[in-house]
Design an enzyme around this catalytic site. Structure first.
Site: not given
Ligand code: PEP
Length: 255
Positions: A168, A174
């Site tokens: 990630e 986000g």
């Protein structure tokens, strides 16, 4: 050999009532999942019971977002691996960058949590990934290597088969910004090489490596088609039953 895993990380969203509503929507679309794809939702602790209850007659599994590395005792506010297993979880996310950034998670505590998860037959989803600054400095490969080596310290060849790694990149979480399929593949291939060095090629070829960072229906197909991308850890898009089930369908079509 590897099955695609589509995992939703709800983060600090959806108490029991909202969880029930989201799961109703998901169940209506995806109670049954292709046998080559695993699907998982990771609600906040207080909604795990609701999720297990709602999903018992589906192919969707339930996991947690963290666990403590002690068995039990005077650790106010913490949740142990045995509690999660008893509650019906079979996966747990460990070392998410938000935990590393805001809650003092270190490579050492990631390793301790990983050991504990495995002890309680919870498959650990170990998150690794670099910041934009680290990528720009060209440090991302070394950083990811160090994170993986530390997380798997003391984990043997048999145990690592139950481990899931989630790559990630922090700059893609986000933010709406996604790693290109090429960037994801490059890092996933590198992670598999690290695993082959730590264990052996056959073992490395059996470990699931997920991509996480703004995965959504519009980019899932390209990302999931990469040979070393074995699924997704999905934040924002997992909070919407339509988007999450669309990603599952894309995975089913690729499986
Ligand atoms: C995550 O929280 O693990 C994540 C990848 O979030 P998002 O999909 O919202 O970027």
């Amino acid at each position: 050999m590897r099955r695609l895993l589509i995992a939703g990380n709800w983060k600090m969203n959806c108490g029991p009532y909202d969880a029930a509503e989201l799961l109703e929507g998901l169940k209506a679309k995806k109670a049954e999942v292709d046998e080559h794809v695993d699907v998982l939702v990771c609600p906040p602790f207080v909604s795990i019971g609701m999720a297990v209850k709602y999903l018992y007659d589906t192919d969707i599994q339930v996991g947690a977002q963290n666990l403590h590395f002690e068995e039990n005792g005077a650790f106010t506010g913490e949740i142990s691996g045995s509690m999660l297993a008893e509650s019906g979880c079979n996966y747990v996310i460990i070392g998410h960058s938000e935990r590393r950034q805001y809650f003092g998670e270190t490579d050492e505590t990631v390793n301790r949590r990983t050991q504990k998860a495995l002890k309680h037959k919870l498959a650990p989803i170990i998150c690794v990934g670099e910041s934009l600054k680290q990528r720009k400095a060209g440090d991302h490969y070394d950083l990811v290597k160090d994170q993986i080596k530390a997380a798997l310290n003391g984990i043997n060849e048999e145990q690592v088969l139950d481990v899931v790694i989630a790559y990630e990149p922090i700059w893609a979480i986000g933010t709406g910004e996604t790693a290109t399929p090429g960037q994801a593949q490059e890092m996933h291939e590198y992670i598999r090489k690290i695993l082959a060095g730590l264990y052996n090629q056959e073992t490395a070829d059996s470990v699931n490596i997920l991509y996480g960072g703004s995965m959504k229906p519009a980019n899932a197909q390209e990302l999931l088609s990469q040979p070393d991308v074995d699924g997704g850890l999905i934040g924002g898009a997992s909070l919407d039953a339509d988007s999450f089930s669309e990603i599952i369908t894309i995975a089913e079509d690729l499986a």
